[in-house]
Design an enzyme around this catalytic site. Structure first.
Site, PDB file in Angstrom:
ATOM      1  N   ASP A  44       0.852  -1.196   0.000  1.00 39.62           N
ATOM      2  CA  ASP A  44       0.000   0.000   0.000  1.00 39.62           C
ATOM      3  C   ASP A  44       0.883   1.239   0.000  1.00 39.62           C
ATOM      4  O   ASP A  44       1.574   1.520   0.976  1.00 39.62           O
ATOM      5  CB  ASP A  44      -0.891  -0.003   1.250  1.00 39.62           C
ATOM      6  CG  ASP A  44      -1.859   1.168   1.249  1.00 39.62           C
ATOM      7  OD1 ASP A  44      -2.990   0.998   0.747  1.00 39.62           O
ATOM      8  OD2 ASP A  44      -1.476   2.263   1.726  1.00 39.62           O
ATOM      9  N   TYR A  49       3.291   9.879  -0.774  1.00 43.33           N
ATOM     10  CA  TYR A  49       4.365   9.316   0.054  1.00 43.33           C
ATOM     11  C   TYR A  49       5.740   9.525  -0.605  1.00 43.33           C
ATOM     12  O   TYR A  49       6.766   9.380   0.059  1.00 43.33           O
ATOM     13  CB  TYR A  49       4.167   7.812   0.315  1.00 43.33           C
ATOM     14  CG  TYR A  49       2.890   7.418   1.025  1.00 43.33           C
ATOM     15  CD1 TYR A  49       2.061   8.370   1.615  1.00 43.33           C
ATOM     16  CD2 TYR A  49       2.509   6.085   1.119  1.00 43.33           C
ATOM     17  CE1 TYR A  49       0.885   7.993   2.243  1.00 43.33           C
ATOM     18  CE2 TYR A  49       1.339   5.706   1.756  1.00 43.33           C
ATOM     19  CZ  TYR A  49       0.523   6.670   2.309  1.00 43.33           C
ATOM     20  OH  TYR A  49      -0.642   6.302   2.930  1.00 43.33           O
ATOM     21  N   LYS A  74      -2.627   5.946  -4.499  1.00 39.17           N
ATOM     22  CA  LYS A  74      -3.740   6.863  -4.193  1.00 39.17           C
ATOM     23  C   LYS A  74      -3.589   8.209  -4.897  1.00 39.17           C
ATOM     24  O   LYS A  74      -2.470   8.697  -5.067  1.00 39.17           O
ATOM     25  CB  LYS A  74      -3.809   7.098  -2.670  1.00 39.17           C
ATOM     26  CG  LYS A  74      -3.748   5.816  -1.849  1.00 39.17           C
ATOM     27  CD  LYS A  74      -3.933   6.032  -0.359  1.00 39.17           C
ATOM     28  CE  LYS A  74      -3.596   4.753   0.405  1.00 39.17           C
ATOM     29  NZ  LYS A  74      -2.209   4.646   0.824  1.00 39.17           N
ATOM     30  N   HIS A 107      -7.576   9.644  -2.055  1.00 37.23           N
ATOM     31  CA  HIS A 107      -6.882   9.593  -0.757  1.00 37.23           C
ATOM     32  C   HIS A 107      -7.698  10.220   0.383  1.00 37.23           C
ATOM     33  O   HIS A 107      -7.767   9.667   1.479  1.00 37.23           O
ATOM     34  CB  HIS A 107      -5.522  10.280  -0.901  1.00 37.23           C
ATOM     35  CG  HIS A 107      -4.500   9.821   0.081  1.00 37.23           C
ATOM     36  ND1 HIS A 107      -3.155   9.736  -0.219  1.00 37.23           N
ATOM     37  CD2 HIS A 107      -4.602   9.421   1.370  1.00 37.23           C
ATOM     38  CE1 HIS A 107      -2.493   9.293   0.840  1.00 37.23           C
ATOM     39  NE2 HIS A 107      -3.349   9.109   1.817  1.00 37.23           N
TER      40      HIS A 107
END
Ligand code: NDP
Length: 275
Positions: A44, A49, A74, A107
């Site tokens: 994930d 990120y 996401k 998200h």
């Protein structure tokens, strides 16, 4: 072995996966490679990120057939919209080095932007074109989900929400169950932000089964039917968090951990988050 969950679109997802929030890009390939060696087959990540390249590099280096690894990424808040969502997924695929992902999520709803319905319609198109096999949402509350149900004809496959024993989100989980939306837990270990591991029901179950408190909490998620992907950059913990199939919590132990629920949110509130 991690069991598979069948989503409302017929696709399957390994119930236990590996999360990479706050894993530095420089460290990501090593950490994800360790996870894949240990046996995880579900990763994930998210555009925000900043580590999709590392995830992709680890997958490529592993030699594991692509179809055996479930990859989620996401759509970031700033990219919500029609053209921007399409560009965002194309950018993520480029960074991951993949032709498609297995699951693409909005998200955060960001109700103040009021673009999540439009974004959702775009995700449905991207799915129909094969750029992602399944689509879902994250951090959606009942009213946000209800709008998707009312205004579009595609039901999210999952809703990924903050969920751990002290923030068990029972009403939102029940809403998901009612509508065929599977719940995924983020922050499953409470992100280490409260004393979950020394809470008596968790510590007692760990002692009784000769396992760590983290393993008990992961089992609590699994036995509650929740999809879960704890994060760790520590090799022993990465292995430990996947080694949760040699014991079963009793109904009494589950009920005692259920009793820790006290509405303790450790992350942002989706209604007011503006990042
Ligand atoms: P977690 O609840 O998974 O907690 C991670 C923390 O727990 C780290 O500090 C880690 O330390 C520690 N830890 C992990 N395993 C153990 C263990 N066996 N014993 C003791 N401590 C342990 O938090 P996350 O926020 O990372 O949530 C998991 C995943 O959920 C994320 O990685 C991400 O993929 C997703 N997520 C999604 C969000 C969303 O908005 N959709 C928001 C936040 C997360 P260390 O790494 O130092 O070993």
């Amino acid at each position: 072995m991690a069991s598979q969950i069948t989503l409302n679109d017929g696709n399957t997802i390994p119930q236990l996966g590996f999360g990479v929030f706050k894993v530095d890009q420089a460290e990501t390939e090593r950490v994800v490679s360790t996870a894949l060696e240990v046996g995880y087959r579900h990763i994930d990540t998210a555009a925000v990120y900043g580590n999709e390249e590392g995830v992709g590099a680890a997958i490529a280096a592993s030699g594991i057939p692509r179809e055996e690894i479930f990859v989620t990424t996401k759509l970031w808040n700033a990219d919500q919209g029609t053209d921007s969502a399409r560009r965002a997924l194309e950018t993520s695929l480029g960074k991951l080095g993949l032709d498609s992902v297995d699951l693409y999520l909005i998200h955060w709803p960001r109700p103040d932007q009021d673009r999540y319905v439009e974004s959702w319609q775009t995700l449905a198109q991207l799915r129909d074109e094969g750029l992602t096999r399944s689509i879902g949402v994250s951090n959606f509350h009942e009213p946000h989900l209800q709008r998707l149900l009312d205004e579009t004809d595609v039901v999210p496959a999952v809703n990924q929400i903050e969920l751990h024993p002290a923030f068990a989100q029972r009403p939102l989980r029940a809403f998901g169950t009612e509508h065929g939306i599977h719940t995924e837990a983020w922050g499953p270990l409470g992100q280490g932000k409260y004393d979950l591991f020394s809470d008596v029901p968790v510590a007692d179950a760990a002692a009784a089964h000769g396992v760590s408190p983290a393993q008990v909490v992961i089992r609590w998620h699994l036995q509650n039917g929740i999809i879960v992907f704890p994060k760790s950059v520590t090799p022993e913990r990465i292995a430990q968090n996947f080694d949760v199939f040699g014991f079963v919590l009793s109904d009494e132990e589950i009920a005692a951990i259920d009793g820790l629920d006290r509405g303790l949110r450790v992350g942002a509130d989706p209604e007011t988050a503006v990042f």
